[in-house]
Structures are given as C-alpha cells and as structure tokens.
Design a protein around this motif. Sequence first.
Motif, PDB file in Angstrom:
ATOM      1  N   ALA A   1       0.839  -1.192   0.000  1.00  0.00           N
ATOM      2  CA  ALA A   1       0.000   0.000   0.000  1.00  0.00           C
ATOM      3  C   ALA A   1       0.877   1.245   0.000  1.00  0.00           C
ATOM      4  O   ALA A   1       1.851   1.338   0.755  1.00  0.00           O
ATOM      5  CB  ALA A   1      -0.923   0.004   1.212  1.00  0.00           C
TER       6      ALA A   1
ATOM      7  N   SER B   1      -5.168  -2.435   4.224  1.00  0.00           N
ATOM      8  CA  SER B   1      -4.715  -2.952   2.929  1.00  0.00           C
ATOM      9  C   SER B   1      -3.325  -3.555   3.034  1.00  0.00           C
ATOM     10  O   SER B   1      -3.057  -4.618   2.484  1.00  0.00           O
ATOM     11  CB  SER B   1      -4.710  -1.836   1.878  1.00  0.00           C
TER      12      SER B   1
ATOM     13  N   ASP C   1      -3.607  -6.128   0.078  1.00  0.00           N
ATOM     14  CA  ASP C   1      -4.573  -5.814  -0.976  1.00  0.00           C
ATOM     15  C   ASP C   1      -3.991  -5.020  -2.141  1.00  0.00           C
ATOM     16  O   ASP C   1      -4.561  -5.016  -3.216  1.00  0.00           O
ATOM     17  CB  ASP C   1      -5.765  -5.050  -0.400  1.00  0.00           C
TER      18      ASP C   1
ATOM     19  N   VAL D   1      -2.641  -1.207  -2.751  1.00  0.00           N
ATOM     20  CA  VAL D   1      -3.231   0.103  -3.022  1.00  0.00           C
ATOM     21  C   VAL D   1      -2.123   1.049  -3.450  1.00  0.00           C
ATOM     22  O   VAL D   1      -1.144   1.232  -2.738  1.00  0.00           O
ATOM     23  CB  VAL D   1      -3.920   0.664  -1.754  1.00  0.00           C
TER      24      VAL D   1
END
Length: 192
Positions: free
Chosen positions: A83, A101, A106, A108
């Motif tokens: 991220a 995140s 995740d 980002v």
Amino acid sequence: MRVYVTAVGPVARDVAERLRGAGMVLVDEPGPDVVVVLAAKTVDEALDACPAAFRPGHDRLLVLADSFDPAGVLRAVRMGASAVLCPVASPVSRLVAGVHSALHGDGVVPYQALVRLLGRSGDGTVVEVEALTAKQTAVLQLMADGLGNSAIARALACSEHTVKNVIYDLTARLRVRNRAHAVAHAVRLGLI
C-alpha cells in the motif's frame, strides 16, 4: 491493529497521533502482524528511513508520501509495500484503510502513480507502444464492451482461435497481465 511508525520531518508525530486516535496500537519495532508505516515528503525519503529490523518481502509495509516518482514507487513495491498513499496528510479513514490494505496485502497505489508507472519502464524511460493493427484495435474495443472470445469472433467474422492469438499478442505488446488490464492500459494510452 498494531503499527510501527517511522516518519521523516514534522509529519512523524502527526501520523502517529492520528493512527493512535483511530484505535491503532503503536509498537516499538516491526514484527509479525505489525504494519510498518513509513512517511516522508517523497517515497525515497520514506524508504530510506526504514528501520534496520524491517525484513523486505516479509513484513507488511505502508508508505505515505506527498510526491511520487516511478522509480520510488517501483522501489517500494520491490521492498514489499502493498500500500502506498498520497498525501501524508490523508484523512484518518484513508490511513486506516491503508493500514488494513497493507496488513491483508490488498495492493493500493494512487492512480497518478499507477498511470506514471504503466507508461514507463523500470529505469524511468517512457515505454513506446507500437501502433496497433486494425484487428487488434477492434478486439480491444469489443473486449472493452464486455464481449467474450466467441462473440468477438462472430463480430469480426474470424475464428475464436484467431481472437485468442490477437489477445495473446496484445498482452505481450502492451505488457499487461490480463484482458481487463489490457483494456485499462489501452484507454489510458488513448489507443481506444
């Protein structure tokens, strides 16, 4: 959620206080299930402040910076940052989302940094994309419209095998991973 914060300049106390105020537990060193938060004016300054105990590729990393350059973002990704947020003074809700995140991997990255990365090579030079053929452009446009391979083949009066070959060619030429990435990249480059 546990975080370790290292920041350069006047933002250090601000970032730590905002995360603490959002319910994050600040710890004294990186470790398992701890998100390492690096903050500075630039991505490179943030990464240069990385603690010695940080294990690249293993520890979770969130980078906060006010400005990005493709080489810095690429370096952050290579160090394991999942991220990257801009600016450092992002609202607390964005900081908390960035920590989540990073914890969950995740991925980002700010849109403006992604656009600059997609249009450049690792050494910062502009990546030139050869002109697309009429068939490649037509396939890209039909993919953007959401058509599958068989529907594209019918629309272009060719075989499904030909469509698959064109898509394979496009992913290599545009240096993308999949159909959606090809369409997004082509739109950003103004190819469709």
